[in-house]
Design an enzyme around this catalytic site. Sequence first.
Site, PDB file in Angstrom:
ATOM      1  N   GLU A  52       0.818  -1.206   0.000  1.00  0.00           N
ATOM      2  CA  GLU A  52       0.000   0.000   0.000  1.00  0.00           C
ATOM      3  C   GLU A  52       0.857   1.265   0.000  1.00  0.00           C
ATOM      4  OE1 GLU A  52      -2.251  -2.978   2.714  1.00  0.00           O
ATOM      5  OE2 GLU A  52      -0.196  -2.623   2.005  1.00  0.00           O
ATOM      6  N   CYS A  75      -2.897  -3.888   7.219  1.00  0.00           N
ATOM      7  CA  CYS A  75      -2.545  -4.085   8.625  1.00  0.00           C
ATOM      8  C   CYS A  75      -3.015  -2.896   9.472  1.00  0.00           C
ATOM      9  CB  CYS A  75      -1.049  -4.303   8.785  1.00  0.00           C
ATOM     10  SG  CYS A  75      -0.028  -2.934   8.215  1.00  0.00           S
ATOM     11  N   MET A 163      20.205 -45.844  -8.105  1.00  0.00           N
ATOM     12  CA  MET A 163      20.653 -47.224  -8.248  1.00  0.00           C
ATOM     13  C   MET A 163      20.916 -47.811  -6.860  1.00  0.00           C
ATOM     14  SD  MET A 163      20.313 -47.201 -11.401  1.00  0.00           S
ATOM     15  CE  MET A 163      20.767 -48.893 -11.746  1.00  0.00           C
ATOM     16  N   TRP A 170      22.156 -38.010 -13.056  1.00  0.00           N
ATOM     17  CA  TRP A 170      20.879 -37.341 -12.774  1.00  0.00           C
ATOM     18  C   TRP A 170      19.755 -38.185 -13.357  1.00  0.00           C
ATOM     19  CZ3 TRP A 170      21.020 -33.437  -9.469  1.00  0.00           C
ATOM     20  CH2 TRP A 170      22.176 -32.681  -9.344  1.00  0.00           C
ATOM     21  N   ASP A 200      24.681 -37.999  -0.656  1.00  0.00           N
ATOM     22  CA  ASP A 200      24.732 -37.105  -1.818  1.00  0.00           C
ATOM     23  C   ASP A 200      25.644 -35.902  -1.617  1.00  0.00           C
ATOM     24  OD1 ASP A 200      22.838 -38.750  -3.028  1.00  0.00           O
ATOM     25  OD2 ASP A 200      21.158 -37.610  -2.210  1.00  0.00           O
ATOM     26  N   ARG A 207      20.448 -21.323  -5.914  1.00  0.00           N
ATOM     27  CA  ARG A 207      21.438 -20.761  -6.830  1.00  0.00           C
ATOM     28  C   ARG A 207      20.681 -19.892  -7.836  1.00  0.00           C
ATOM     29  NH1 ARG A 207      22.828 -25.881  -5.383  1.00  0.00           N
ATOM     30  NH2 ARG A 207      21.828 -26.939  -7.128  1.00  0.00           N
TER      31      ARG A 207
END
Length: 378
Positions: A52, A75, A163, A170, A200, A207
């Site tokens: 606003e 508000c 796996m 990927w 991992d 990023r």
Amino acid sequence: MSHEVWMARALQLARLGLYSTSPNPRVGCVIVKDGAIVGEGWHQKAGEPHAEVHAMRMAGEQARGATAYVTLEPCSHYGRTPPCAEGLIKAGVARVVGACADPNPLVAGRGYQMLRDAGVEVITPCLEAQAIEVNQGFMQRMQTGLPYTRIKLAQSLDGRTAMASGESQWITGPHARADVQRLRARSCAIITGTDSVLLDNPSMTVRPAETGIEQEARLWRQPLRVIIDGQQRLRGSETIFSQAGDILLAVTDAAAVKVERDPALGSLSIWQSPANADGNVDLSALLHHLGGLGSNEVLIESGARLGGAFIRTGLVNELVLYCAPTLLGSNARPLLSLGLDNMNEQIRWHWQDVRQVGGDLRLTLTPDTENAGVYRNH
């Protein structure tokens, strides 16, 4: 034009704050006079002027006698900025069209009442469902104390994630991975587990260059990274600890934590969870804790075991599943560990959205709470 047309523009502005307003809600405002926009704005960052204020600054004296369209109730309290309801009154607007009420106990109808008491006409709701969707996390946190919790998963066509050796990079393509970066960017906190960190070695950061989003550098922020390390297996040498941004370790024994980190990179806080029946971190208590910290949206990125545990809590609001057109075979790792044995235990979901992202599919689902436990093998 109708109120809905101007409110649609205000909602468009509100969405500009999708990645930057946390823990505040995303809000847009349009000021209209004589059938034309004379001022507009959106809330950009917590502690900075609300939508606003930006709109009134642009409108100047033209705000007097105009109509203001606001995607959330203005508000009515003094926080880091003065009350917007008071500002609209001083600007001399004749009418305020509000999309929906603000569930924040500090506002909750008081903003609209302040306007009415000052002789400003108030019309509400307008495009309420769309406005609530923009702020689903803020709305839920204010009403329940819990953040809107989203779990992100990626799988092959045969429901596998890696796996047997753990190799997983990927499964999905670059477009899907960029989409995940956008999910991270809109989140207040990202939760992962020790298994994922050790296997991992991820950074779990946003990023900006990979999101495809153009945004001022000052508006980018790193979500709080939350690592569930119930057995204190982490040592602090993992990649995630060397990346900028705050980290919270959720543990069952704070005294046993040995992790240290360069404070110049960000804070490292330890949260000791009440142990659940299995002696592990209580996931429900963790989500309540994050809600108390002001997290509106939480993203879970984890392995099959922790992901399955979160699903079983019944506190996951949304599942985002990326499905790649590839097969990994029956020896590969499954999507989730749920420990279900009977058909009447199955956990049903509603389809919300299905779309192609690059060469992959993104499936978005929400829990089917109405039919939980009623499906059986006849």
